[in-house]
Design an enzyme around this catalytic site. Sequence first.
Site, PDB file in Angstrom:
ATOM      1  N   GLU A  41      76.649 -41.845 -28.303  1.00 37.20           N
ATOM      2  CA  GLU A  41      75.243 -42.187 -27.264  1.00 37.20           C
ATOM      3  C   GLU A  41      75.083 -41.428 -26.954  1.00 37.20           C
ATOM      4  O   GLU A  41      74.383 -40.526 -27.253  1.00 37.20           O
ATOM      5  CB  GLU A  41      75.838 -43.526 -26.479  1.00 37.20           C
ATOM      6  CG  GLU A  41      75.914 -44.615 -26.514  1.00 37.20           C
ATOM      7  CD  GLU A  41      74.831 -45.530 -27.264  1.00 37.20           C
ATOM      8  OE1 GLU A  41      74.032 -44.392 -27.278  1.00 37.20           O
ATOM      9  OE2 GLU A  41      75.244 -46.349 -27.944  1.00 37.20           O
TER      10      GLU A  41
ATOM     11  N   ARG B 181      71.039 -39.738 -27.637  1.00 36.27           N
ATOM     12  CA  ARG B 181      70.170 -39.838 -26.658  1.00 36.27           C
ATOM     13  C   ARG B 181      70.228 -37.959 -25.739  1.00 36.27           C
ATOM     14  O   ARG B 181      68.801 -38.237 -25.771  1.00 36.27           O
ATOM     15  CB  ARG B 181      70.925 -40.812 -25.799  1.00 36.27           C
ATOM     16  CG  ARG B 181      71.064 -41.975 -26.334  1.00 36.27           C
ATOM     17  CD  ARG B 181      71.071 -42.998 -25.686  1.00 36.27           C
ATOM     18  NE  ARG B 181      71.501 -44.254 -25.587  1.00 36.27           N
ATOM     19  CZ  ARG B 181      71.359 -45.837 -25.474  1.00 36.27           C
ATOM     20  NH1 ARG B 181      70.934 -45.903 -24.787  1.00 36.27           N
ATOM     21  NH2 ARG B 181      72.066 -46.453 -25.724  1.00 36.27           N
TER      22      ARG B 181
ATOM     23  N   ASP C 126      74.671 -49.614 -39.217  1.00 34.51           N
ATOM     24  CA  ASP C 126      73.161 -49.078 -39.573  1.00 34.51           C
ATOM     25  C   ASP C 126      72.853 -47.753 -39.432  1.00 34.51           C
ATOM     26  O   ASP C 126      72.574 -47.303 -40.925  1.00 34.51           O
ATOM     27  CB  ASP C 126      72.639 -49.768 -38.055  1.00 34.51           C
ATOM     28  CG  ASP C 126      73.572 -49.368 -36.271  1.00 34.51           C
ATOM     29  OD1 ASP C 126      73.771 -48.318 -37.020  1.00 34.51           O
ATOM     30  OD2 ASP C 126      72.431 -49.881 -35.407  1.00 34.51           O
TER      31      ASP C 126
ATOM     32  N   GLU D  94      63.866 -51.409 -33.347  1.00 29.02           N
ATOM     33  CA  GLU D  94      63.740 -51.344 -34.647  1.00 29.02           C
ATOM     34  C   GLU D  94      62.997 -51.887 -35.573  1.00 29.02           C
ATOM     35  O   GLU D  94      62.602 -51.595 -36.405  1.00 29.02           O
ATOM     36  CB  GLU D  94      65.609 -52.113 -35.212  1.00 29.02           C
ATOM     37  CG  GLU D  94      66.741 -51.826 -35.230  1.00 29.02           C
ATOM     38  CD  GLU D  94      66.896 -50.706 -32.965  1.00 29.02           C
ATOM     39  OE1 GLU D  94      66.616 -51.708 -32.598  1.00 29.02           O
ATOM     40  OE2 GLU D  94      67.922 -50.389 -33.370  1.00 29.02           O
TER      41      GLU D  94
HETATM   42  C1  DMJ Z   1      69.298 -46.939 -30.646  1.00 26.78           C
HETATM   43  O1  DMJ Z   1      70.221 -45.840 -29.018  1.00 26.78           O
HETATM   44  C2  DMJ Z   1      69.402 -46.355 -31.640  1.00 26.78           C
HETATM   45  O2  DMJ Z   1      68.680 -46.630 -32.728  1.00 26.78           O
HETATM   46  C3  DMJ Z   1      70.855 -46.209 -32.376  1.00 26.78           C
HETATM   47  O3  DMJ Z   1      70.949 -45.700 -33.696  1.00 26.78           O
HETATM   48  C4  DMJ Z   1      71.245 -47.862 -32.939  1.00 26.78           C
HETATM   49  N1  DMJ Z   1      70.300 -48.979 -31.618  1.00 26.78           N
HETATM   50  C5  DMJ Z   1      69.914 -48.422 -30.233  1.00 26.78           C
HETATM   51  C6  DMJ Z   1      68.709 -49.009 -30.077  1.00 26.78           C
HETATM   52  O4  DMJ Z   1      68.843 -50.814 -30.067  1.00 26.78           O
END
Ligand code: DMJ
Length: 597
Positions: free
Chosen positions: A183, A187, A316, A492
């Site tokens: 994260e 971010r 994902d 998404e």
């Molecule tokens: C985000 O922090 C990023 O897109 C991450 O890959 C997974 N999904 C969250 C938002 O839904």
Amino acid sequence: MTESRAGRKLKKTPPKFAVGEQKPNKKENGSTTIDAPSSSFSTTLIWLPVLLAVGVYFYLNPAILIQILDEYIGFSEHYDGAPVALQPAHAYLSADVAKRDAVVKTFRDSWLAYERNAMGDDEYHPISQQGSNLTKAGGIGYMVVDVLDSLQIMGLQNEYSRARKWVEKDLSFDRDDEFSTFETTIRVLGGLLSAYHLSDGDALYLEKAVDLADRIMPVFDTPSGLPLPVINLARRRGHHTKDFPGLTSIAEVATLQLEFRYLSQVTGNDDYWRAAERVMDVVKKARLPHGLASIFMNIDEGQYITSAIRLGARGDSYYEYLLKQYIQTNGSEQVYRDMYDDSIDAVHNYLIQKSMGHKMIYTSELVPEKDANDEISWRLTPRQDHLVCFFGGSLMLGATRTGSLSQSVSVPPRPDELSEKGKRDWKTGSELINTCMHTHDTATGLSPETVYFRVASDGMDALPNAPPDWYIKGAAVGEFPPYDARYMLRPETVESLFIAWRLTGDQLYRDHGWKIFQSIEKHCKVEGGGGYATIINVDENPARQEDKMETFFLSETLKYLYLLFDDAGTLSLDKHVFNTEAHPLPVFDPSIRTGFA
Ligand code: DMJ
């Protein structure tokens, strides 16, 4: 609920006949022959009127031709008279100014609420109108840094100047506590690098990015090279998580590469690149026979452990970054193209399913189960996280990159510009977006965190009003809604709508995006100007709100909506690659050669 088994679902494609190939004829006695070839003038005379008649028929009945195209190659939505462009997309995909400005207003109101009530705090709570930090050691600019590039892109100059000043004066990573490696990278590091890129090289952001990356780097110091999932930023020491000691997830290890590679490119320090790249080498060597990725890996051994396989949580962005690493370096690293193609073949072979009612494409999960003899079998579970909705747009983007037969393709791509796999991925991607839009068919128009799809063996047919395609598991009238029922301002679906719009110019995608935006306005907006909140049940109108506004609402959801309605010249997909937190980074020709093949 009983669910079907993976092996049973493998699909076989019936043999097809290429144009000009001879089709066997079945004789009345059952034997099969092939007609002798004929090139005589008389044959031409017979066929010419037939071809003319067919041409006239399709001219008078275009819907039938569209249906055939859709059935076989999935292009109908984009061949309905829309211009087939050979010029750059932004030459005609102009802004919808009114809708774009409505998005900016929502963004600005939310940002000002945060700035007024919680400036500098990592997280924001719009109902109580206060902030909080991820740890007791103090904030690390989670919200501010995650939002910098949105402020730049939307042209909010005053707000941006104040945010930059906060970064300059108050941002510190000298925090003696544990932060998520993943994260913090996507971010904060991603946010700083994007702000650096969009500001044409403001040294402040690079300095902060280097400081942060240097603090994170010790996580890669493991026997396999897979990074530890947690980092103490002040002590520069990596840690295991308490919940899963010794383990990490595939999405966490394989979603740091765009950021660390770009940092090497702009600093000239190869260490970041090599550390992130080594992870990909380990992942490649750990390949399972079927080509899919289990969500958990053993950090010391660098191997997958038997665990669920899915495109949702913890899986994902592994698939996303395979493609994006290939795009980031201008298609120069074949290894990522191969890994991406391999993984997408496996997804098609094992995870893609069609719903019962409307035959909608969705992705299922494979969940391992042990029997009495400790033998593992795999349960195919028709469960799809909202997180998976990034995948539709990603597949369409991939179709125009690894699936294109030429350097660039038209908008939308013509069938002859795509390989067979490109056509397959384009079709799956556009259908998956359609499915994700169906999951917005709720009382609020917002989609739940997780849906289950109907399968023949689920026993639901006996229920009155059984849903034809999908449902929220555990939802019952009068009960507290299950976690699956919430909408937490996730991006998404709109992410995929934005990509699909840019690749097709099909107004449908803007219309969908506008509907979602209006639903957010109606149900997530907090009275009294506090910002926007998560709602706990998408099927309850009026919705009940929860006191949380995720940073990705501003950094992703509203950014993608803004870009959906802006001119396609803004952040062209040919020149930028978005990290998984929607931070645009430039495509570049690498000064470093890939260290593995
Ligand atoms: C985000 O922090 C990023 O897109 C991450 O890959 C997974 N999904 C969250 C938002 O839904």
